[in-house]
Design an enzyme around this catalytic site. Sequence first.
Site, PDB file in Angstrom:
ATOM      1  CB  THR A 141      -0.899  -0.003   1.260  1.00  0.00           C
ATOM      2  OG1 THR A 141      -1.463   1.284   1.453  1.00  0.00           O
ATOM      3  CG2 THR A 141      -0.100  -0.321   2.521  1.00  0.00           C
ATOM      4  CG  ASP A 142      -1.128   4.976  -0.998  1.00  0.00           C
ATOM      5  OD1 ASP A 142      -1.696   4.298  -0.105  1.00  0.00           O
ATOM      6  OD2 ASP A 142      -1.705   5.891  -1.623  1.00  0.00           O
ATOM      7  CD  GLU A 143      -3.528   3.373   4.097  1.00  0.00           C
ATOM      8  OE1 GLU A 143      -3.495   3.327   5.326  1.00  0.00           O
ATOM      9  OE2 GLU A 143      -4.562   3.154   3.429  1.00  0.00           O
TER      10      GLU A 143
ATOM     11  CE1 TYR B  95      -3.346  -2.757   5.514  1.00  0.00           C
ATOM     12  CE2 TYR B  95      -3.343  -0.414   4.979  1.00  0.00           C
ATOM     13  CZ  TYR B  95      -3.349  -1.734   4.576  1.00  0.00           C
ATOM     14  OH  TYR B  95      -3.338  -2.033   3.230  1.00  0.00           O
TER      15      TYR B  95
ATOM     16  CE  LYS C  24       0.154  -4.670   2.828  1.00  0.00           C
ATOM     17  NZ  LYS C  24      -0.214  -6.019   2.300  1.00  0.00           N
TER      18      LYS C  24
HETATM   19  P1  NAD Z   1      -9.561  -7.551   1.901  1.00  0.00           P
HETATM   20  O1  NAD Z   1      -9.571  -7.288   3.367  1.00  0.00           O
HETATM   21  O2  NAD Z   1     -10.776  -7.273   1.095  1.00  0.00           O
HETATM   22  O3  NAD Z   1      -9.174  -9.077   1.619  1.00  0.00           O
HETATM   23  C1  NAD Z   1      -8.157  -9.735   2.299  1.00  0.00           C
HETATM   24  C2  NAD Z   1      -8.273 -11.224   2.009  1.00  0.00           C
HETATM   25  O4  NAD Z   1      -7.213 -11.896   2.719  1.00  0.00           O
HETATM   26  C3  NAD Z   1      -9.585 -11.849   2.483  1.00  0.00           C
HETATM   27  O5  NAD Z   1     -10.102 -12.718   1.486  1.00  0.00           O
HETATM   28  C4  NAD Z   1      -9.199 -12.618   3.723  1.00  0.00           C
HETATM   29  O6  NAD Z   1     -10.012 -13.758   3.963  1.00  0.00           O
HETATM   30  C5  NAD Z   1      -7.759 -13.023   3.399  1.00  0.00           C
HETATM   31  N1  NAD Z   1      -6.962 -13.259   4.609  1.00  0.00           N
HETATM   32  C6  NAD Z   1      -6.844 -12.447   5.698  1.00  0.00           C
HETATM   33  N2  NAD Z   1      -6.042 -13.020   6.614  1.00  0.00           N
HETATM   34  C7  NAD Z   1      -5.616 -14.199   6.075  1.00  0.00           C
HETATM   35  C8  NAD Z   1      -4.756 -15.227   6.523  1.00  0.00           C
HETATM   36  N3  NAD Z   1      -4.179 -15.168   7.739  1.00  0.00           N
HETATM   37  N4  NAD Z   1      -4.513 -16.275   5.712  1.00  0.00           N
HETATM   38  C9  NAD Z   1      -5.098 -16.358   4.486  1.00  0.00           C
HETATM   39  N5  NAD Z   1      -5.944 -15.431   4.021  1.00  0.00           N
HETATM   40  C10 NAD Z   1      -6.203 -14.355   4.799  1.00  0.00           C
HETATM   41  O7  NAD Z   1      -8.296  -6.738   1.360  1.00  0.00           O
HETATM   42  P2  NAD Z   1      -8.068  -5.981  -0.020  1.00  0.00           P
HETATM   43  O8  NAD Z   1      -8.602  -4.608   0.104  1.00  0.00           O
HETATM   44  O9  NAD Z   1      -8.520  -6.846  -1.137  1.00  0.00           O
HETATM   45  O10 NAD Z   1      -6.485  -5.873  -0.023  1.00  0.00           O
HETATM   46  C11 NAD Z   1      -5.677  -6.915  -0.593  1.00  0.00           C
HETATM   47  C12 NAD Z   1      -4.221  -6.525  -0.474  1.00  0.00           C
HETATM   48  O11 NAD Z   1      -3.987  -5.296  -1.147  1.00  0.00           O
HETATM   49  C13 NAD Z   1      -3.763  -6.310   0.970  1.00  0.00           C
HETATM   50  O12 NAD Z   1      -2.461  -6.821   1.094  1.00  0.00           O
HETATM   51  C14 NAD Z   1      -3.778  -4.801   1.139  1.00  0.00           C
HETATM   52  O13 NAD Z   1      -2.818  -4.389   2.090  1.00  0.00           O
HETATM   53  C15 NAD Z   1      -3.400  -4.356  -0.265  1.00  0.00           C
HETATM   54  N6  NAD Z   1      -3.902  -3.032  -0.662  1.00  0.00           N
HETATM   55  C16 NAD Z   1      -5.231  -2.715  -0.534  1.00  0.00           C
HETATM   56  C17 NAD Z   1      -5.684  -1.469  -0.961  1.00  0.00           C
HETATM   57  C18 NAD Z   1      -7.138  -1.092  -0.878  1.00  0.00           C
HETATM   58  O14 NAD Z   1      -7.491   0.063  -1.196  1.00  0.00           O
HETATM   59  N7  NAD Z   1      -8.047  -1.993  -0.526  1.00  0.00           N
HETATM   60  C19 NAD Z   1      -4.778  -0.541  -1.513  1.00  0.00           C
HETATM   61  C20 NAD Z   1      -3.434  -0.909  -1.617  1.00  0.00           C
HETATM   62  C21 NAD Z   1      -3.005  -2.158  -1.202  1.00  0.00           C
HETATM   63  P1  TYD Z   2     -10.851   3.975   4.158  1.00  0.00           P
HETATM   64  O1  TYD Z   2     -11.792   3.554   3.079  1.00  0.00           O
HETATM   65  O2  TYD Z   2     -10.952   3.318   5.490  1.00  0.00           O
HETATM   66  O3  TYD Z   2      -9.368   3.827   3.558  1.00  0.00           O
HETATM   67  P2  TYD Z   2      -7.942   4.325   4.168  1.00  0.00           P
HETATM   68  O4  TYD Z   2      -8.133   4.752   5.569  1.00  0.00           O
HETATM   69  O5  TYD Z   2      -7.110   3.088   4.060  1.00  0.00           O
HETATM   70  O6  TYD Z   2      -7.496   5.431   3.266  1.00  0.00           O
HETATM   71  O7  TYD Z   2     -11.005   5.546   4.388  1.00  0.00           O
HETATM   72  C1  TYD Z   2     -10.855   6.461   3.327  1.00  0.00           C
HETATM   73  C2  TYD Z   2     -10.986   7.862   3.899  1.00  0.00           C
HETATM   74  O8  TYD Z   2     -12.324   8.046   4.388  1.00  0.00           O
HETATM   75  C3  TYD Z   2     -10.086   8.112   5.093  1.00  0.00           C
HETATM   76  O9  TYD Z   2      -9.630   9.474   5.046  1.00  0.00           O
HETATM   77  C4  TYD Z   2     -10.986   7.906   6.298  1.00  0.00           C
HETATM   78  C5  TYD Z   2     -12.344   8.372   5.772  1.00  0.00           C
HETATM   79  N1  TYD Z   2     -13.518   7.683   6.363  1.00  0.00           N
HETATM   80  C6  TYD Z   2     -14.565   8.437   6.908  1.00  0.00           C
HETATM   81  O10 TYD Z   2     -14.525   9.692   6.940  1.00  0.00           O
HETATM   82  N2  TYD Z   2     -15.643   7.769   7.427  1.00  0.00           N
HETATM   83  C7  TYD Z   2     -15.716   6.404   7.442  1.00  0.00           C
HETATM   84  O11 TYD Z   2     -16.731   5.844   7.933  1.00  0.00           O
HETATM   85  C8  TYD Z   2     -14.648   5.658   6.859  1.00  0.00           C
HETATM   86  C9  TYD Z   2     -14.686   4.155   6.848  1.00  0.00           C
HETATM   87  C10 TYD Z   2     -13.574   6.346   6.326  1.00  0.00           C
END
Ligand code: NAD
Ligand code: TYD
Length: 348
Positions: free
Chosen positions: A130-132, A155, A159
């Site tokens: 993630t960019d975070e 989080y 990561k």
């Molecule tokens: P998500 O929470 O929707 O899905 C995570 C998946 O991992 C789920 O299917 C869960 O069952 C599985 N999982 C969790 N713990 C596990 C374990 N111990 N063993 C096996 N499986 C397990 O997450 P996402 O949003 O799809 O993110 C996927 C990846 O991309 C993550 O690594 C996250 O850090 C990264 N990422 C997400 C975003 C975003 O905006 N969602 C952005 C950048 C990077």
């Molecule tokens: P989120 O979708 O949780 O992603 P991330 O924190 O990983 O960027 O949140 C996106 C933005 O929205 C973040 O600035 C937090 C804000 N947010 C709210 O204001 N209300 C909410 O209920 C949630 C879930 C997020």
Amino acid sequence: MKNILITGGAGFIGSHVVRLFVNKYPDYKIINLDKLTYAGNLENLKDLESKPNYTFIKADICDSKTIDKVFKEYKIDSVIHLAAESHVDRSIKDPFSFAKTNVLGTLNLLQAAKNNWVEDVNKLFYHISTDEVYGSLNDSGFFTENTPYDPHSPYSASKAASDHFVRAFSNTYKLPIVISNCSNNYGPNQFPEKLIPLFINNICNNKPLPIYGKGENVRDWLYVEDHAKAIDTIFHKGKFGETYNVGGFNEWKNIDLIKVLIKTVDKLLGRKEGTSKKLISYVADRAGHDYRYAIDASKLKNELGWQPSLQFKEGIEKTAQWYLDNQDWVKNITTGDYQKYYQEMYKE
Ligand code: NAD
Ligand code: TYD
């Protein structure tokens, strides 16, 4: 021919990556390994169940014996590692489960790859991050691949730690790795606890829209299928040991994004424009809330030729329509155990 282990394939981004690889590469064997936590849902992959090049395994990435067995049994030669705990608010409540899955689980997979890949020809460990990990920006500037790590939340700290372990295995054991760090994703199959699906769902159900702080925080949004395409590009063309930033070139202040969501969903529901504005509810800010994330994805564009294809307006309309069409999907996962968890988490 490749035997690719995709972890977290039943989750949000993972399900789109699995679908893309299974359909686009019939000669590859795709092994989707997922623990099926609250965020993993096999409904997301129903259309792939009968595909001959697709296998699902329910397992925990922290279970070293099972992971080693899977590497041997399926002759795994590539890993695309997405499994993680992924929600910042949960990490504030329960940092330990983030350290366990994101750090120890990743280490466990790295160890299995190192032990099983005696010679590293045609092998690749691709870690999705993630960019975070880069921390938070002020109003100007972008994260590049050279921005120093400065994670702020449990989080992003977990990561960042996992990214460091992946690079350490490359440096120490010459494991062939690549990492990508992506901005905020949105689209179908995202668990409705993250901003966009939560708000779409709440607008539909006339529930309050909890905006943290003043709603001035900025995120860079990317449609999930564009991220899956970037992963495909990096998997096939990325250079060993490199990092690629993935982003949407698409920054939005939360409050402006929420207004777009209200307009879009009200229109789709046939409500009068602006009806749901009354649902806006400013609540206490998230602890340690990062102000702004913004990715400079020019390395990926210039070196590997990827760029986002979907316009934000179209992506939001598609996403909102998907949630409206899939109310049962939402209901199935937000009742029962999840409902209990949600009440517990937000009770104060
Ligand atoms: P998500 O929470 O929707 O899905 C995570 C998946 O991992 C789920 O299917 C869960 O069952 C599985 N999982 C969790 N713990 C596990 C374990 N111990 N063993 C096996 N499986 C397990 O997450 P996402 O949003 O799809 O993110 C996927 C990846 O991309 C993550 O690594 C996250 O850090 C990264 N990422 C997400 C975003 C975003 O905006 N969602 C952005 C950048 C990077
Ligand atoms: P989120 O979708 O949780 O992603 P991330 O924190 O990983 O960027 O949140 C996106 C933005 O929205 C973040 O600035 C937090 C804000 N947010 C709210 O204001 N209300 C909410 O209920 C949630 C879930 C997020």
